[in-house]
Design an enzyme around this catalytic site. Structure first.
Site, PDB file in Angstrom:
ATOM      1  N   SER A   1     -22.325  25.635  44.314  1.00  0.00           N
ATOM      2  CA  SER A   1     -20.953  26.154  44.408  1.00  0.00           C
ATOM      3  C   SER A   1     -20.761  27.410  45.241  1.00  0.00           C
ATOM      4  O   SER A   1     -19.621  27.817  45.461  1.00  0.00           O
ATOM      5  CB  SER A   1     -20.393  26.395  43.012  1.00  0.00           C
ATOM      6  OG  SER A   1     -19.988  25.175  42.460  1.00  0.00           O
TER       7      SER A   1
ATOM      8  N   LYS B   1     -14.310  35.603  41.871  1.00  0.00           N
ATOM      9  CA  LYS B   1     -14.079  34.253  41.359  1.00  0.00           C
ATOM     10  C   LYS B   1     -13.556  34.402  39.933  1.00  0.00           C
ATOM     11  O   LYS B   1     -14.042  35.259  39.173  1.00  0.00           O
ATOM     12  CB  LYS B   1     -15.404  33.482  41.376  1.00  0.00           C
ATOM     13  CG  LYS B   1     -15.289  32.013  40.982  1.00  0.00           C
ATOM     14  CD  LYS B   1     -16.633  31.285  41.150  1.00  0.00           C
ATOM     15  CE  LYS B   1     -16.538  29.813  40.801  1.00  0.00           C
ATOM     16  NZ  LYS B   1     -17.818  29.098  40.988  1.00  0.00           N
TER      17      LYS B   1
ATOM     18  N   SER C   1     -17.621  24.818  43.681  1.00  0.00           N
ATOM     19  CA  SER C   1     -16.478  25.271  42.934  1.00  0.00           C
ATOM     20  C   SER C   1     -15.939  26.633  43.369  1.00  0.00           C
ATOM     21  O   SER C   1     -14.809  26.977  43.020  1.00  0.00           O
ATOM     22  CB  SER C   1     -16.841  25.344  41.447  1.00  0.00           C
ATOM     23  OG  SER C   1     -17.825  26.322  41.221  1.00  0.00           O
TER      24      SER C   1
HETATM   25  N1  GLN Z   1     -20.574  20.394  42.496  1.00  0.00           N
HETATM   26  C1  GLN Z   1     -21.518  20.670  41.450  1.00  0.00           C
HETATM   27  C2  GLN Z   1     -20.928  20.315  40.115  1.00  0.00           C
HETATM   28  O1  GLN Z   1     -19.862  19.821  40.102  1.00  0.00           O
HETATM   29  C3  GLN Z   1     -21.931  22.115  41.475  1.00  0.00           C
HETATM   30  C4  GLN Z   1     -20.946  23.030  40.846  1.00  0.00           C
HETATM   31  C5  GLN Z   1     -21.429  24.446  40.745  1.00  0.00           C
HETATM   32  O2  GLN Z   1     -22.377  24.853  41.395  1.00  0.00           O
HETATM   33  N2  GLN Z   1     -20.769  25.205  39.897  1.00  0.00           N
HETATM   34  O3  GLN Z   1     -21.492  20.503  39.076  1.00  0.00           O
END
Ligand code: GLN
Length: 492
Positions: free
Chosen positions: A178, A79, A154
């Site tokens: 995410s 990532k 994400s």
């Molecule tokens: N969708 C969640 C957010 O927008 C989780 C994102 C994540 O785990 N990085 O914060």
């Protein structure tokens, strides 16, 4: 060999050890697939072909010389939130468009030490804030199961590369879901470890008290191999925990599903917006686990309604603090021709950050401001503790807790959900991060549009081996994790 991308991590490792193919051949195979197929999936921000081939040659030499580890010569995608020395690390933001880190994140360094070959860096929501990988600067990564849908986020790029067989496994990070949600949307297995199990050093910070890296792959077994590399104490991360690391691969058969008590939170299955197909597939998977000998126990998690508001206060508060460093002065994007210092700050930050990141900085700064700190931030921290206690109480009676990973399957690209609609989609994943617990997603079937559905199992602290083991046994008895999207079947 045209089907190397169909092999599991264990099969790849064995194939390399037995010289059935070389790391060079394997790496070239994946690079060819990326060149052909990623024009459609759009998952890689940076492909590091030259470096990958050099690493593959070194891996082949190590294998020949007899000092290979289990994973020497296997390709991986990272990532783009993990710093990679000499290679661009963007965190999905224009702010870091030209950032070349002078050092490797610990996760990346451990991967290198294990002999992994880095294929490249993959797309994500900007600074890991979001659930769709519709990136305002690098474009939308597509869901390999249906290119009109998002892969989730994400860690959407990490999920898409594995689901399209553009890497055998990938690293992800999970601050509020995410790893689990994109794994769910793309039909993969993904593990969010206990907070403190995987080093955050060199992982660009979003909400530091919840950020945690973890593996994403097709199966629990594949994840276990990567977890063996990623986990462990790191003196460079003060929240990393000094606790012995399990051998996740050897432990894959250690937990018996027979007699396993699975908690079913009443509140979770009555959530408004829970898709009927998702509910049905998750219930079928629980039925299967019951057939395999597990006992389903209805439990209460009374704080469910507080998850979304609590997380969406604490995460933006931490984000507003973490993102202060991107000021256009020290490093990162700087606007052109600033007239004075104020103009430099303002324009660098409004041009360098996308809308969602700016929204979170505003919310977080507001919640932390002098007059509101107690009413919002301190209150949210208190609620956070109650959420954690709710789980600890539940774990007195059950071994793991089951839930969907997401209330729906993958959204359409451009669905343009409002921020609140989007945040509500995180209802099943956020609490795990607020409490610091580990959780795993396993694919358990498809909805009527042939989009994958995921089951989430939440464990008590440090139960990664148990979670991987339970999913491994479920995967020995079912074949959802072996299903491949049509685009993954394409040959390069
Ligand atoms: N969708 C969640 C957010 O927008 C989780 C994102 C994540 O785990 N990085 O914060």
């Amino acid at each position: 060999m045209s089907d190397l991308h169909r092999l599991s991590i264990r099969e790849l490792s064995e194939g390399l050890a037995q010289a059935k193919f070389s790391s060079r051949e394997l790496t070239e195979h994946y690079l060819k697939r990326i060149a052909k197929i990623d024009t459609q999936v759009q998952s890689y921000i940076t492909v590091t072909a030259e470096q990958a081939l050099a690493q593959a040659n070194a891996a082949d030499a190590a294998i020949k010389a007899g000092h290979a580890t289990t994973l020497t010569g296997l390709p991986i995608a990272h990532k783009d939130i993990f710093c990679t020395q000499g290679i661009k690390t963007t965190a999905g933001s224009k702010m870091l468009d030209n950032f070349i880190s002078p050092y490797d994140a610990t996760v990346v360094a451990k991967g290198k030490a294990a002999g992994l070959v880095t294929l490249g860096k993959v797309n994500m929501d900007e600074f890991a804030m979001g659930s769709t990988s519709e990136n305002p600067h690098f474009g939308s990564t597509k869901n390999p199961w249906n290119l009109e849908h998002v892969p989730g986020g994400s860690s959407g790029g990490s999920a898409a590369v594995v689901a399209a067989d553009l890497a055998p496994f990938a690293t992800g990070t999970d601050t509020g879901g995410s790893i689990r949600q994109p794994a769910s949307f793309c039909g993969l297995t993904g593990l969010k470890p206990t907070y403190g199990r995987v080093s955050r050093f060199g992982m660009i910070a979003y909400a530091s008290s919840m950020d945690q890296g973890g593996p994403m792959a097709r199966s629990a077994e594949d994840c276990a191999y990567l977890m063996n590399v990623m986990a462990g104490h790191d003196a460079k991360d003060s929240t990393s925990v000094q606790k012995e690391v399990d051998d996740y691969v050897s432990n894959l058969n250690d937990t018996s599903v027979k007699g396993l008590r699975i908690g079913i939170p009443k509140q979770y299955f009555n959530v408004q917006g829970l898709d009927a197909d998702v509910k049905a597939r998750v219930e079928e998977s629980l039925k299967k686990l019951e057939e395999m000998g597990a006992t389903l126990v209805e439990i209460d998690l009374n704080m469910t309604e507080a998850y979304v508001p609590t997380y969406y206060l604490i995460a933006p508060a931490e984000a507003s603090s973490n993102l202060q460093r991107f000021d256009g002065v020290r490093y990162g994007y700087r606007c052109e021709n600033p007239v004075d210092l104020m103009d430099l700050y303002k324009r660098s930050r409004s041009e360098g950050f996308g809308t969602e990141v700016q929204r979170r900085i505003l919310i977080g700064t507001y919640a932390l401001s002098a007059g509101y700190y107690d009413a919002y931030y301190v209150k949210a921290q208190k609620v956070r503790r109650l959420i954690q206690q709710d789980f600890l109480k539940a774990f007195e009676n059950v071994d793991v807790i089951a839930a969907p990973s997401a209330p729906t399957t993958a959204y359409k690209i451009g669905a343009n959900l409002s921020p609140t609609e989007m945040y509500l989609g995180d209802i099943y994943t956020l609490a795990v991060n607020l409490a610091g617990l580990p959780a795993i997603n396993a694919p358990v079937g498809f909805d009527k549009n042939n989009l994958p559905v995921g089951l989430q199992l939440i464990g008590n602290y440090w139960s990664e081996s148990q979670l991987l083991s339970v999913v491994h046994q479920y995967q020995q008895a079912t074949d959802w994790h072996t299903k491949r999207a049509a685009i993954a079947e394409e040959n390069a």
